[in-house]
Write an enzyme that holds these catalytic residues in place. Sequence first.
Site, mmCIF file in Angstrom:
data_model
loop_
_atom_site.group_PDB
_atom_site.id
_atom_site.type_symbol
_atom_site.label_atom_id
_atom_site.label_comp_id
_atom_site.label_asym_id
_atom_site.label_seq_id
_atom_site.Cartn_x
_atom_site.Cartn_y
_atom_site.Cartn_z
ATOM 1 N N GLY A 516 1.085 -1.482 0.138
ATOM 2 C CA GLY A 516 -0.005 -0.181 -0.108
ATOM 3 C C GLY A 516 0.827 1.925 0.026
ATOM 4 O O GLY A 516 1.892 1.122 -0.781
ATOM 5 N N GLY A 517 0.272 2.476 0.237
ATOM 6 C CA GLY A 517 0.503 2.879 -0.069
ATOM 7 C C GLY A 517 2.193 3.544 1.229
ATOM 8 O O GLY A 517 3.139 4.122 1.096
ATOM 9 N N PHE A 518 2.315 2.854 2.314
ATOM 10 C CA PHE A 518 3.375 3.004 3.528
ATOM 11 C C PHE A 518 4.137 1.867 2.703
ATOM 12 O O PHE A 518 5.077 2.463 2.998
ATOM 13 C CB PHE A 518 2.874 2.351 4.685
ATOM 14 C CG PHE A 518 3.631 2.175 5.901
ATOM 15 C CD1 PHE A 518 3.878 3.056 6.375
ATOM 16 C CD2 PHE A 518 4.485 1.318 5.501
ATOM 17 C CE1 PHE A 518 3.980 2.985 7.827
ATOM 18 C CE2 PHE A 518 5.128 1.360 7.211
ATOM 19 C CZ PHE A 518 5.404 2.774 7.739
ATOM 20 N N GLY A 519 3.834 1.050 2.136
ATOM 21 C CA GLY A 519 4.750 0.474 1.781
ATOM 22 C C GLY A 519 4.710 -1.996 1.613
ATOM 23 O O GLY A 519 3.712 -1.508 1.937
ATOM 24 N N PRO A 520 5.638 -2.000 1.494
ATOM 25 C CA PRO A 520 5.006 -3.503 1.020
ATOM 26 C C PRO A 520 4.972 -4.782 2.881
ATOM 27 O O PRO A 520 5.364 -4.041 3.985
ATOM 28 C CB PRO A 520 5.855 -4.431 0.692
ATOM 29 C CG PRO A 520 7.494 -3.873 0.729
ATOM 30 C CD PRO A 520 7.246 -2.232 0.884
ATOM 31 N N ASP A 631 -8.821 7.893 8.307
ATOM 32 C CA ASP A 631 -8.984 6.971 6.773
ATOM 33 C C ASP A 631 -9.388 5.742 6.862
ATOM 34 O O ASP A 631 -8.665 4.434 7.249
ATOM 35 C CB ASP A 631 -7.226 6.599 6.960
ATOM 36 C CG ASP A 631 -7.023 6.439 5.442
ATOM 37 O OD1 ASP A 631 -8.231 6.499 4.813
ATOM 38 O OD2 ASP A 631 -5.758 5.787 5.077
#
Length: 818
Positions: A516-520, A631
């Site tokens: 996602g937007g944070f990372g894997p 969110d």
Amino acid sequence: MKAFVALSWCLVLFSCDALVSSALDTITTNQSIRDGESLVSAGETFELGFFSLGDPPKRYLGIWYKKITSMTIVWVANRVAPLADASGTLRVTSRGSLVLLDGNGSEIWSSSPPTAARDPVAQLLDVGNLVVRDADGSDSNNFLWQSFDYPTDTVLAGMKIGWNRTSGFNRYLTSWKSVDDPSPGNFTYQLDPNGYPQIVLKQGSEIKLRSGPWNGLRWSGTPNLNPNPYYRYEFVLNEDEMYYRYALLNSSVISRKILMPNGIVQRFNWIDRTRGWTHHLTAPIDQCDDYNSCGAYGTCRVDTSPECSCLKGFVPKFSQEWDILDWSNGCVRRNPLHCQDDIFVKYSSLKLPDTRSSWFNASMNLRECEVFCKKNCSCTGYSNMDIRDGGSGCLLWFGELIDIREYNNYGQDLYIRMAASESALLPTGPSHQKKHKLVIGLAISFGSVFLGLVLTICVLQCKKKKMGLREVKKDRFESGDNYESEKEDLELPLFDLSTIAMATNNFSTDNKLGEGGFGPVYKGVLKGGQEIAVKKLSRDSRQGLHEFKNEVLYVSKLQHRNLVKLLGCCIQEENLLIYELMPNRSLDSFLFDPTQREQLDWSARFNIINGIARGLLYLHQDSRLRIIHRDVKASNILLDFEMNPKISDFGLAKSFAGNETQANTNRVVGTYGYMSPEYALDGVFSTKSDVFSYGVLVLEIVSGKGNRGFHHPDHHHNLLGHAWKIFTEGRSMQLLDKLVENSCSTSEALRSIHIGLLCVQRCPNDRPSMSTVVMMLGSDIELPLPKEPGFFNERNLLQENTSDSQPNEMTMTVLSAR
């Protein structure tokens, strides 16, 4: 003419009698209550009559609030034997029994017959109690029968929960099976008479929650149950009875406690017709309320991570289990006991342990209690029974001490038997205190100087670091030591990178769960067997240090059954967050997948709707700070192995303190399709922003379709607009996912859609609070009509909010699903 006048007066008198009889609070053996008729208490507070529930509808005899617009049921007579039609009749027999008959005259339900009745009548009292008494007596001690002795799921003021010790009669609550089925469910709420009495919440025979013993002011495990101007709490324990009840000190207050079908105990207060029932108290609140969550001699503290630890002087029974956060086997003494040589160590601010294996004596003082306990080698601890006026009474424990938790305030003192070698745990005597103070003074002096030097170095380093970052204009995560200065802010375990790399097979692609937007995100297994999920901040992530730290600081301090549990983090060469593994991943992976969606039957979906609501209620009201998630969406709802929902991803969360209710931001972050109008357009966020997102999520769960990208052949509205359109046309069931039609409860589905639309109303003030949402989901009260939802007019939000020119000159940042 005289005859005509006389006849006229007779008709008038007959009409008056008819009017009076329609509002009577009492019936005799010569009268009855038929379906369509009712009894109304003298003050018109309560009404008894027939009502319908279920699909197909069934008829029940019950009591509800008269003056409240929504029909709030507080007692049901024939909860296990509903009537099939409107042919029911309630009568009082000459023997003093109440009987409910169907259209054929068959007995459907009856009250227990009294031992003796001369001239029995049935009366509905203004406290909500239906009683059978002799016509010439109204003494509550001489009631032949009363509904207060046979509660269903609701406790009213004056009602006893507990035992008649002479007859063995027990009064307790039993949950409804569902919101439209009042038959007995699987949860009970009762006074446990074993040892020193305490309230227990059970699912079947398993204890789920324990109140702790009564300490003269409140139950030991309910620190928020303080004396106040509205209620008086009472616990009675004598030779004849043991019971608990509350009284209303203000006659204008309307309050009830209910055991919900899902096993949650809640108190609601009625405000007015506009605001309706408001949530006042909830149990359980957090994971530390779960019975025996930390095992024997383990203590639970909600504001630490992990929440379980051993009491001082104790060590984990199996350390390898504690390494993987399995606390079920609890702790053991560091040094073994030797009976007569043992000492007693004081532990403060506790919820007292389970008292089912305890002994008590109200006349003993604390010193006598200690002497008595020391003489019995099986006695493991003691405490005062009553904390008022310096303390009195003696409460002794035998065997292991379980279900202990720590509080910041209102906890109690407990003296636990320890080996003499643990004398260091005792308070220091006068001769040692001066030396102790001197050492502390010197430590503080040297510490102050040292701290000043450290702070000076830190300030210089920060300035140097900022200058370096301005020069190279690189992301602050590219250096290996950029988070070292944040270590002391992290109140949870720090994992070595090598440990996590080994657990995830060096972040193998085979272990990758998603991105996602944070990372894997990777799955892994720690050395002790604990399954974990690891979020790895990628170099090109749209999020950064602020979101990473936000997640750590918030999630490590939050403990609730419907919030994801953060196990620790890594801040070495990589920035990693380590969570408990949710084997069923996120809600969106089921809800929006054509094949996986079939696994979400209606029962699972309604459980998810309820669980998310309880999690948000905890964030908004029951946690130490009022936290706005900002969110809430399907991809941020994780599912455990039983498909229970866990709210995750607190990188964008904000907290409010004190009386703050809303705030503004010049950096709007979140996901379009879930963002409220006032937040997306004006940067204003509050708890009602999360309520809007929750409403969108409810409509998605019911329909199996996402709000963004929703298409319909007959119009161009999004999912909210479509739901609103068919609701106003009386076709709400058309929104339901066809895959759950066969497993669906129509009343639950319609109620969920209605609540979803209430949550997505354009104006924040029109949206309900999450406490009201939880109450509406768990009861059958009448719901207000929703107003038009936000973004109903098919606005192209994405285009509007990514333009170069903004009316309010705010920077609009969109972070998509993570």
